[in-house]
Design an enzyme around this catalytic site. Sequence first.
Site, PDB file in Angstrom:
ATOM      1  N   GLU A  75      -1.273   1.238   4.125  1.00  0.00           N
ATOM      2  CA  GLU A  75      -0.152   0.551   3.925  1.00  0.00           C
ATOM      3  C   GLU A  75       0.372   0.590   2.388  1.00  0.00           C
ATOM      4  O   GLU A  75       1.402   1.135   1.895  1.00  0.00           O
ATOM      5  CB  GLU A  75      -0.090  -0.805   4.368  1.00  0.00           C
ATOM      6  CG  GLU A  75       1.237  -1.594   4.345  1.00  0.00           C
ATOM      7  CD  GLU A  75       2.179  -1.160   5.224  1.00  0.00           C
ATOM      8  OE1 GLU A  75       1.780  -0.223   6.456  1.00  0.00           O
ATOM      9  OE2 GLU A  75       3.263  -1.111   5.242  1.00  0.00           O
ATOM     10  N   ASP A  76      -0.545   0.533   1.594  1.00  0.00           N
ATOM     11  CA  ASP A  76      -0.341   0.410  -0.035  1.00  0.00           C
ATOM     12  C   ASP A  76      -0.439   1.579  -0.617  1.00  0.00           C
ATOM     13  O   ASP A  76       0.470   1.821  -1.773  1.00  0.00           O
ATOM     14  CB  ASP A  76      -0.999  -0.800  -0.447  1.00  0.00           C
ATOM     15  CG  ASP A  76      -0.644  -2.162   0.123  1.00  0.00           C
ATOM     16  OD1 ASP A  76       0.500  -2.164   0.744  1.00  0.00           O
ATOM     17  OD2 ASP A  76      -1.216  -3.078  -0.300  1.00  0.00           O
TER      18      ASP A  76
END
Length: 511
Positions: A75-76
């Site tokens: 996600e990051d």
Amino acid sequence: MVSLQEILELSQTATSADKEIIKKAYSYAEKAHANQRRYSNDPYFDHLTETAKILAELGMDYSMISAGLLHDVIEDVQVSAEELEKEFGKEILFLIEGVTKLGKIRYKGSNKHNESLRKLFVAMSQDIRVLIIKLADRLHNMRTLSFVPKEKQKRIATETLEIYAPIAYRLGIRKLNRELEDLAFPYVYPEEYVLAKKVHQEKQNHDIERLEKFHRSLAKALVKQGLKPLHTDYRIKGLYSLYKKWLKKGKDTEKIYDIAALRVIVSTVSDCYKALGIIHGTWRPYPGRIKDYIAFPKPNGYKSLHTTIFTGDGNLIEIQIKTEEMYHESEYGIASHFNYKSNKQNFKKNQSTSGFMWVKNLLPNMNSSAEKAKSQKITNLKDTVPNWIRELVSYQKTTVDDEFEKSMKRDFFEERIFVFTPKGDVIDLPIDSSPIDFAYAIHSDIGNHTAGVKMNGKFVSLDTKLKNGDIIEIQTKDSSHPTAKWLELTKTTMARKHIKTVLPKDKNQDQ
Ligand code: MN
């Protein structure tokens, strides 16, 4: 930041090969998130080591601890699935992807749908291990919520209170449930929090003194009658759970007897009943407060004997009697089952699937007789795992261990979507289902008279494809009837069957 050393020390079940993987995940995450900071201005990496520490403290295995360290890399920092699989294998990738997927479900703050949202959440997680990692992730985010911008705090805290804490409770992980609730409480209900704190303080000061005193008399009474408890102590109720109790008791503080409770831990189940007998023979029990959760465990699996007694000085005290194992289970719930002493060996036997083994052990029907014979913990599990979770897990039934990958692809949930009725009930349907499928899934009468459909509050045509999380409202008219075209719009056998039976009849009626 939690040091690698500390995490490794907490990972008691990890072999040295497992520890190498944790080490690798630790430095991989450190590098991947090197340039990120949290709202607190701490390095982002802290969040990952803290999450891993929570998982290690819960007794989770190396794959979950590693996934805890890596849970935000997709996600990051946009690490690809291929790379993760190459570095850490399919199983850890599966866990990380599960957590990433769960992160996308957004709580919209409508109380009506909370139960459904919880179910959706569990369903989407595919594997209870994913849920536990997500709970650990959320726990650390809650511990640091004060740094998050004010306007976000309430949403996150409400989501925690309505979705995450109840899931922890259902899984029987009281330890997580209590902390999540108490961390979220002041953000969601600030005024009630102040009030609960006051009640708590009043009760607590008063109670602790009495408890200390009574605690000793109790131990003495037991020993005198030949029962040596392994341990006695007391616990103070969490603030949020106190607040809920207080509401339940009509806001009458005097009616709450279990803010503080004495705990007696004994060796065996029969000692539990023996202790209860001794206690009732020494102090008068308060009628209607004797609860046998050993014979009738709570739906989340909680087992214990509870009684409230007159202490003789005009006060009442709740006493909880349990075995060590019951105590362990009451704190760690499902999580306790795959790290509890006697189970360790089973989980170590098959390295490649060790993490998955226990999920298989939750299944109601065991296929192989070897597994049946494995140990009695299977029966224990069946007793403690709440039904609705077992049902979900049973969809995840994998055929053979080495078919791990295939079975994941075949997974029930991959081909299903979950939509809501306006009341918040979850209806699960095959992918690409239409409002007509939905209508028939509710009731054939509704299906047969579908006239229009609202999706998330707006009218849409009957050929609209439903998506996960949509709220669907069917409008019916007595004069509406299925047409041949509906057959093209439907995916479910149920809908087709009903349409087909109605179609010829319709023609006749039309005359
Ligand atoms: Mn996270």
